[in-house]
Motif scaffolding. Structure first.
Motif, PDB file in Angstrom:
ATOM      1  N   LEU A   1     -50.613  33.113 -11.731  1.00 32.76           N
ATOM      2  CA  LEU A   1     -50.090  32.018 -12.544  1.00 32.76           C
ATOM      3  C   LEU A   1     -49.156  32.666 -13.550  1.00 32.76           C
ATOM      4  O   LEU A   1     -49.489  33.706 -14.121  1.00 32.76           O
ATOM      5  N   GLU A   2     -47.995  32.070 -13.772  1.00 33.47           N
ATOM      6  CA  GLU A   2     -47.077  32.675 -14.728  1.00 33.47           C
ATOM      7  C   GLU A   2     -46.252  31.613 -15.439  1.00 33.47           C
ATOM      8  O   GLU A   2     -46.154  30.476 -14.972  1.00 33.47           O
ATOM      9  N   TYR A   3     -45.689  32.040 -16.550  1.00 33.28           N
ATOM     10  CA  TYR A   3     -44.742  31.200 -17.268  1.00 33.28           C
ATOM     11  C   TYR A   3     -43.412  31.928 -17.262  1.00 33.28           C
ATOM     12  O   TYR A   3     -43.309  33.056 -17.737  1.00 33.28           O
ATOM     13  N   ASP A   4     -42.393  31.312 -16.681  1.00 39.66           N
ATOM     14  CA  ASP A   4     -41.061  31.897 -16.601  1.00 39.66           C
ATOM     15  C   ASP A   4     -40.267  31.452 -17.835  1.00 39.66           C
ATOM     16  O   ASP A   4     -39.916  30.282 -17.955  1.00 39.66           O
ATOM     17  N   GLU A   5     -40.005  32.387 -18.735  1.00 36.92           N
ATOM     18  CA  GLU A   5     -39.291  32.091 -19.980  1.00 36.92           C
ATOM     19  C   GLU A   5     -37.883  31.566 -19.716  1.00 36.92           C
ATOM     20  O   GLU A   5     -37.397  30.704 -20.447  1.00 36.92           O
ATOM     21  N   THR A   6     -37.229  32.062 -18.682  1.00 40.33           N
ATOM     22  CA  THR A   6     -35.848  31.659 -18.400  1.00 40.33           C
ATOM     23  C   THR A   6     -35.766  30.186 -18.004  1.00 40.33           C
ATOM     24  O   THR A   6     -34.969  29.433 -18.545  1.00 40.33           O
ATOM     25  N   SER A   7     -36.592  29.791 -17.053  1.00 42.31           N
ATOM     26  CA  SER A   7     -36.550  28.401 -16.574  1.00 42.31           C
ATOM     27  C   SER A   7     -37.510  27.489 -17.325  1.00 42.31           C
ATOM     28  O   SER A   7     -37.519  26.288 -17.101  1.00 42.31           O
ATOM     29  N   LYS A   8     -38.347  28.079 -18.199  1.00 41.17           N
ATOM     30  CA  LYS A   8     -39.365  27.324 -18.957  1.00 41.17           C
ATOM     31  C   LYS A   8     -40.309  26.587 -18.008  1.00 41.17           C
ATOM     32  O   LYS A   8     -40.710  25.457 -18.235  1.00 41.17           O
ATOM     33  N   ALA A   9     -40.674  27.267 -16.909  1.00 40.90           N
ATOM     34  CA  ALA A   9     -41.519  26.647 -15.891  1.00 40.90           C
ATOM     35  C   ALA A   9     -42.805  27.442 -15.696  1.00 40.90           C
ATOM     36  O   ALA A   9     -42.811  28.666 -15.788  1.00 40.90           O
ATOM     37  N   PHE A  10     -43.889  26.714 -15.427  1.00 39.99           N
ATOM     38  CA  PHE A  10     -45.153  27.322 -15.017  1.00 39.99           C
ATOM     39  C   PHE A  10     -45.115  27.442 -13.496  1.00 39.99           C
ATOM     40  O   PHE A  10     -44.734  26.489 -12.802  1.00 39.99           O
ATOM     41  N   ILE A  11     -45.524  28.595 -12.974  1.00 36.57           N
ATOM     42  CA  ILE A  11     -45.440  28.841 -11.538  1.00 36.57           C
ATOM     43  C   ILE A  11     -46.754  29.444 -11.043  1.00 36.57           C
ATOM     44  O   ILE A  11     -47.286  30.361 -11.660  1.00 36.57           O
ATOM     45  N   ALA A  12     -47.255  28.905  -9.942  1.00 42.76           N
ATOM     46  CA  ALA A  12     -48.416  29.485  -9.257  1.00 42.76           C
ATOM     47  C   ALA A  12     -47.914  30.049  -7.938  1.00 42.76           C
ATOM     48  O   ALA A  12     -47.085  29.429  -7.257  1.00 42.76           O
ATOM     49  N   ARG A  13     -48.426  31.225  -7.596  1.00 44.83           N
ATOM     50  CA  ARG A  13     -48.081  31.834  -6.310  1.00 44.83           C
ATOM     51  C   ARG A  13     -49.375  32.179  -5.587  1.00 44.83           C
ATOM     52  O   ARG A  13     -50.269  32.772  -6.168  1.00 44.83           O
ATOM     53  N   THR A  14     -49.437  31.795  -4.309  1.00 40.81           N
ATOM     54  CA  THR A  14     -50.569  32.132  -3.470  1.00 40.81           C
ATOM     55  C   THR A  14     -50.119  32.104  -2.020  1.00 40.81           C
ATOM     56  O   THR A  14     -49.301  31.254  -1.640  1.00 40.81           O
ATOM     57  N   ASN A  15     -50.600  33.046  -1.219  1.00 39.76           N
ATOM     58  CA  ASN A  15     -50.260  33.101   0.211  1.00 39.76           C
ATOM     59  C   ASN A  15     -48.754  32.967   0.460  1.00 39.76           C
ATOM     60  O   ASN A  15     -48.326  32.181   1.301  1.00 39.76           O
ATOM     61  N   ASN A  16     -47.952  33.697  -0.280  1.00 34.88           N
ATOM     62  CA  ASN A  16     -46.493  33.683  -0.139  1.00 34.88           C
ATOM     63  C   ASN A  16     -45.873  32.307  -0.358  1.00 34.88           C
ATOM     64  O   ASN A  16     -44.805  32.015   0.151  1.00 34.88           O
ATOM     65  N   ARG A  17     -46.561  31.451  -1.085  1.00 31.10           N
ATOM     66  CA  ARG A  17     -46.034  30.122  -1.421  1.00 31.10           C
ATOM     67  C   ARG A  17     -45.953  30.002  -2.931  1.00 31.10           C
ATOM     68  O   ARG A  17     -46.720  30.614  -3.658  1.00 31.10           O
ATOM     69  N   ARG A  18     -45.031  29.171  -3.377  1.00 22.93           N
ATOM     70  CA  ARG A  18     -44.778  28.976  -4.807  1.00 22.93           C
ATOM     71  C   ARG A  18     -44.949  27.496  -5.144  1.00 22.93           C
ATOM     72  O   ARG A  18     -44.456  26.631  -4.428  1.00 22.93           O
ATOM     73  N   PHE A  19     -45.682  27.221  -6.236  1.00 27.73           N
ATOM     74  CA  PHE A  19     -45.911  25.856  -6.686  1.00 27.73           C
ATOM     75  C   PHE A  19     -45.587  25.791  -8.173  1.00 27.73           C
ATOM     76  O   PHE A  19     -46.009  26.658  -8.944  1.00 27.73           O
ATOM     77  N   GLU A  20     -44.874  24.766  -8.576  1.00 30.07           N
ATOM     78  CA  GLU A  20     -44.532  24.624  -9.986  1.00 30.07           C
ATOM     79  C   GLU A  20     -45.570  23.751 -10.686  1.00 30.07           C
ATOM     80  O   GLU A  20     -45.984  22.721 -10.168  1.00 30.07           O
ATOM     81  N   GLY A  21     -45.987  24.196 -11.874  1.00 34.08           N
ATOM     82  CA  GLY A  21     -46.952  23.446 -12.662  1.00 34.08           C
ATOM     83  C   GLY A  21     -46.275  22.434 -13.562  1.00 34.08           C
ATOM     84  O   GLY A  21     -45.083  22.540 -13.852  1.00 34.08           O
ATOM     85  N   VAL A  22     -47.052  21.449 -14.006  1.00 37.12           N
ATOM     86  CA  VAL A  22     -46.551  20.395 -14.876  1.00 37.12           C
ATOM     87  C   VAL A  22     -47.388  20.390 -16.150  1.00 37.12           C
ATOM     88  O   VAL A  22     -48.625  20.399 -16.078  1.00 37.12           O
ATOM     89  N   ARG A  23     -46.719  20.379 -17.303  1.00 37.19           N
ATOM     90  CA  ARG A  23     -47.452  20.268 -18.573  1.00 37.19           C
ATOM     91  C   ARG A  23     -48.081  18.891 -18.658  1.00 37.19           C
ATOM     92  O   ARG A  23     -47.430  17.888 -18.405  1.00 37.19           O
ATOM     93  N   ARG A  24     -49.371  18.883 -19.013  1.00 42.81           N
ATOM     94  CA  ARG A  24     -50.073  17.606 -19.137  1.00 42.81           C
ATOM     95  C   ARG A  24     -51.209  17.768 -20.134  1.00 42.81           C
ATOM     96  O   ARG A  24     -52.027  18.673 -19.998  1.00 42.81           O
ATOM     97  N   GLY A  25     -51.257  16.906 -21.141  1.00 42.56           N
ATOM     98  CA  GLY A  25     -52.373  16.890 -22.090  1.00 42.56           C
ATOM     99  C   GLY A  25     -52.600  18.205 -22.815  1.00 42.56           C
ATOM    100  O   GLY A  25     -53.734  18.613 -22.984  1.00 42.56           O
ATOM    101  N   GLY A  26     -51.548  18.893 -23.216  1.00 38.12           N
ATOM    102  CA  GLY A  26     -51.710  20.170 -23.910  1.00 38.12           C
ATOM    103  C   GLY A  26     -52.044  21.322 -22.987  1.00 38.12           C
ATOM    104  O   GLY A  26     -52.310  22.429 -23.426  1.00 38.12           O
TER     105      GLY A  26
END
Length: 165
Positions: free
Chosen positions: A87-112
């Motif tokens: 799980l990571e936070y990319d400062e450049t794109s201001k996006a949360f990213i999860a990586r698993t099994n060579n796949r990438r999923f973007e996270g969404v801010r919700r409820g803090g």
């Protein structure tokens, strides 16, 4: 004079609601993920054609300031399910990213917090369908929501609330 003071008080109150201060702002991405570092355990119930207990453990450890590795296992429908990725936070794109099994999923801010949703098709031993998992880091807890839509056995869902151990 009184109505002017009341108007000024109202304007200040509205300004405080509209302008985020450091004490009210949501934590920065890396700090938010870092607040969940540690070992977690929990259990839930798989509901569908049959009901059974789901038990999970998860470890979230820092790799860099904004990247965290996770590893764990769940016993789901009699099968061990391995959880592994980053799980990571990319400062450049201001996006949360999860990586698993060579796949990438973007996270969404919700409820803090942040919510990641992952989905994939499966085909195994005469079964086929879609497996989805929602991974929520919100309110000081981690929640994993599973959804298995199997063409042969129908829909099964589970919610596992993890607590820091």
């Amino acid at each position: 004079m009184r109505s002017r003071r009341q108007g000024l008080q109202l304007a200040i109150a509205l300004l405080l609601l509209l302008v985020p201060s450091a004490s009210f702002a949501a934590p920065a991405g890396g700090a938010l993920l870092g607040s969940y570092a540690g070992d977690w355990r929990g259990r839930g119930v798989l509901q569908g054609k049959t009901s059974e207990t789901v038990v999970c453990r998860l470890s979230l450890q820092p790799a860099t300031a904004n990247r965290f590795s996770y590893a764990g296992k769940c016993a789901l429908a009699g099968e061990p399910l391995t959880l592994r990725g980053t799980l990571e936070y990319d400062e450049t794109s201001k996006a949360f990213i999860a990586r698993t099994n060579n796949r990438r999923f973007e996270g969404v801010r919700r409820g803090g917090g942040v919510v990641f949703t992952m989905s994939q098709k499966f085909r195994r031993e005469g079964h086929s369908g879609t497996f989805s998992a929602g991974f929520s880091l919100t309110g000081g807890t981690i929640r994993i929501d599973f959804r298995i839509d199997d063409a042969a056995t129908g829909l099964s869902t589970a919610r596992v609330q993890l607590q820091k151990s």
